[in-house]
Design a protein around this motif. Structure first.
Motif, PDB file in Angstrom:
ATOM      1  N   MET A   1       7.971  -4.377   3.578  1.00  0.00           N
ATOM      2  CA  MET A   1       8.479  -2.477   2.848  1.00  0.00           C
ATOM      3  C   MET A   1       8.835  -2.748   1.434  1.00  0.00           C
ATOM      4  O   MET A   1      10.016  -4.044   0.970  1.00  0.00           O
ATOM      5  N   VAL A   2       8.607  -1.778   1.081  1.00  0.00           N
ATOM      6  CA  VAL A   2       9.180  -1.538  -0.982  1.00  0.00           C
ATOM      7  C   VAL A   2       9.679  -0.744  -1.460  1.00  0.00           C
ATOM      8  O   VAL A   2       8.880   0.970  -0.860  1.00  0.00           O
ATOM      9  N   LEU A   3      10.351  -0.095  -1.659  1.00  0.00           N
ATOM     10  CA  LEU A   3      10.887   0.932  -2.537  1.00  0.00           C
ATOM     11  C   LEU A   3      10.037   1.245  -3.022  1.00  0.00           C
ATOM     12  O   LEU A   3       9.462   0.947  -4.137  1.00  0.00           O
ATOM     13  N   ALA A   4       9.439   2.771  -2.849  1.00  0.00           N
ATOM     14  CA  ALA A   4       8.837   3.392  -4.119  1.00  0.00           C
ATOM     15  C   ALA A   4       9.075   3.269  -5.538  1.00  0.00           C
ATOM     16  O   ALA A   4       8.494   3.392  -6.237  1.00  0.00           O
ATOM     17  N   SER A   5      10.534   3.306  -5.746  1.00  0.00           N
ATOM     18  CA  SER A   5      10.941   3.250  -7.188  1.00  0.00           C
ATOM     19  C   SER A   5      10.912   2.294  -7.718  1.00  0.00           C
ATOM     20  O   SER A   5      10.772   1.737  -9.187  1.00  0.00           O
ATOM     21  N   GLU A   6      10.294   0.963  -6.643  1.00  0.00           N
ATOM     22  CA  GLU A   6      10.606  -0.596  -7.255  1.00  0.00           C
ATOM     23  C   GLU A   6       8.997  -0.627  -7.639  1.00  0.00           C
ATOM     24  O   GLU A   6       8.269  -1.469  -8.808  1.00  0.00           O
ATOM     25  N   ILE A   7       7.514   0.446  -7.141  1.00  0.00           N
ATOM     26  CA  ILE A   7       6.899   0.057  -7.725  1.00  0.00           C
ATOM     27  C   ILE A   7       6.132   0.364  -8.861  1.00  0.00           C
ATOM     28  O   ILE A   7       6.813   1.347  -9.378  1.00  0.00           O
ATOM     29  N   VAL A   8       5.711  -0.669  -9.400  1.00  0.00           N
ATOM     30  CA  VAL A   8       5.304  -0.526 -11.318  1.00  0.00           C
ATOM     31  C   VAL A   8       4.087  -0.064 -11.391  1.00  0.00           C
ATOM     32  O   VAL A   8       3.374   0.948 -11.855  1.00  0.00           O
ATOM     33  N   THR A   9       2.632  -0.138 -10.158  1.00  0.00           N
ATOM     34  CA  THR A   9       1.669  -0.139 -10.633  1.00  0.00           C
ATOM     35  C   THR A   9       1.180  -0.615  -9.050  1.00  0.00           C
ATOM     36  O   THR A   9       1.285  -1.713  -8.627  1.00  0.00           O
ATOM     37  N   ILE A  10      -0.044   0.355  -7.617  1.00  0.00           N
ATOM     38  CA  ILE A  10      -1.423  -0.858  -6.878  1.00  0.00           C
ATOM     39  C   ILE A  10      -2.567  -0.758  -7.387  1.00  0.00           C
ATOM     40  O   ILE A  10      -2.431   0.157  -8.340  1.00  0.00           O
ATOM     41  N   LEU A  11      -2.657  -1.827  -7.435  1.00  0.00           N
ATOM     42  CA  LEU A  11      -4.470  -1.550  -7.790  1.00  0.00           C
ATOM     43  C   LEU A  11      -5.215  -2.055  -6.641  1.00  0.00           C
ATOM     44  O   LEU A  11      -4.772  -2.724  -5.828  1.00  0.00           O
ATOM     45  N   ASP A  12      -6.440  -2.116  -7.081  1.00  0.00           N
ATOM     46  CA  ASP A  12      -7.817  -2.221  -5.620  1.00  0.00           C
ATOM     47  C   ASP A  12      -7.464  -3.970  -5.823  1.00  0.00           C
ATOM     48  O   ASP A  12      -7.924  -3.814  -6.872  1.00  0.00           O
ATOM     49  N   ALA A  13      -7.313  -4.080  -4.735  1.00  0.00           N
ATOM     50  CA  ALA A  13      -7.706  -5.471  -4.403  1.00  0.00           C
ATOM     51  C   ALA A  13      -9.218  -6.410  -5.084  1.00  0.00           C
ATOM     52  O   ALA A  13      -9.329  -7.215  -5.034  1.00  0.00           O
ATOM     53  N   ARG A  14     -10.004  -5.495  -5.106  1.00  0.00           N
ATOM     54  CA  ARG A  14     -11.455  -6.024  -5.489  1.00  0.00           C
ATOM     55  C   ARG A  14     -11.582  -6.044  -7.364  1.00  0.00           C
ATOM     56  O   ARG A  14     -12.284  -6.814  -7.796  1.00  0.00           O
ATOM     57  N   LEU A  15     -10.365  -5.949  -8.394  1.00  0.00           N
ATOM     58  CA  LEU A  15     -10.436  -5.835  -8.957  1.00  0.00           C
ATOM     59  C   LEU A  15      -9.834  -7.924  -9.961  1.00  0.00           C
ATOM     60  O   LEU A  15     -10.239  -8.269 -10.448  1.00  0.00           O
ATOM     61  N   LEU A  16      -9.644  -8.258  -8.250  1.00  0.00           N
ATOM     62  CA  LEU A  16      -9.876 -10.138  -8.411  1.00  0.00           C
ATOM     63  C   LEU A  16     -10.699 -10.418  -9.266  1.00  0.00           C
ATOM     64  O   LEU A  16     -10.840 -11.559  -9.296  1.00  0.00           O
ATOM     65  N   GLU A  17     -11.680  -9.739  -8.435  1.00  0.00           N
ATOM     66  CA  GLU A  17     -13.519 -10.403  -8.285  1.00  0.00           C
ATOM     67  C   GLU A  17     -13.690  -9.821 -10.063  1.00  0.00           C
ATOM     68  O   GLU A  17     -14.374 -10.772 -10.705  1.00  0.00           O
TER      69      GLU A  17
END
Length: 87
Positions: free
Chosen positions: A1-17
């Motif tokens: 669990m991560v507090l929503a207020s701590e999230i900077v961004t959410i990335l699609d894992a496909r971006l790793l490729e």
């Protein structure tokens, strides 16, 4: 669990490729001991970035963004930000 207020961004894992910048970000998190969980595995669908850590998730970036938008007091993250990462 991560507090929503701590999230900077959410990335699609496909971006790793496809994104050298995202790959470097994750590699740096590994070197610095900030990659949490079981690391980036085949089941990873999203990467949640906070100011202090990087969290792989088996839940899609779009679903995570929708869940955040349901949190009371959250400013939310747009679908484009969740799917494409940093904008």
């Amino acid at each position: 669990m991560v507090l929503a207020s701590e999230i900077v961004t959410i990335l699609d894992a496909r971006l790793l490729e496809t994104s050298e910048d995202v790959r470097r970000l994750v590699d740096r998190a590994v070197r610095e001991g900030r990659l949490r969980g079981n690391g980036i595995t085949a089941g990873c669908k999203a990467i949640v970035i906070t100011s202090s850590a990087v969290y792989p998730s088996t839940v899609s970036s779009v679903t995570l963004a929708k869940r955040i938008s349901l949190v009371p007091g959250s400013t939310g993250i747009s679908g484009a930000e969740a799917a494409g990462g940093l904008t």
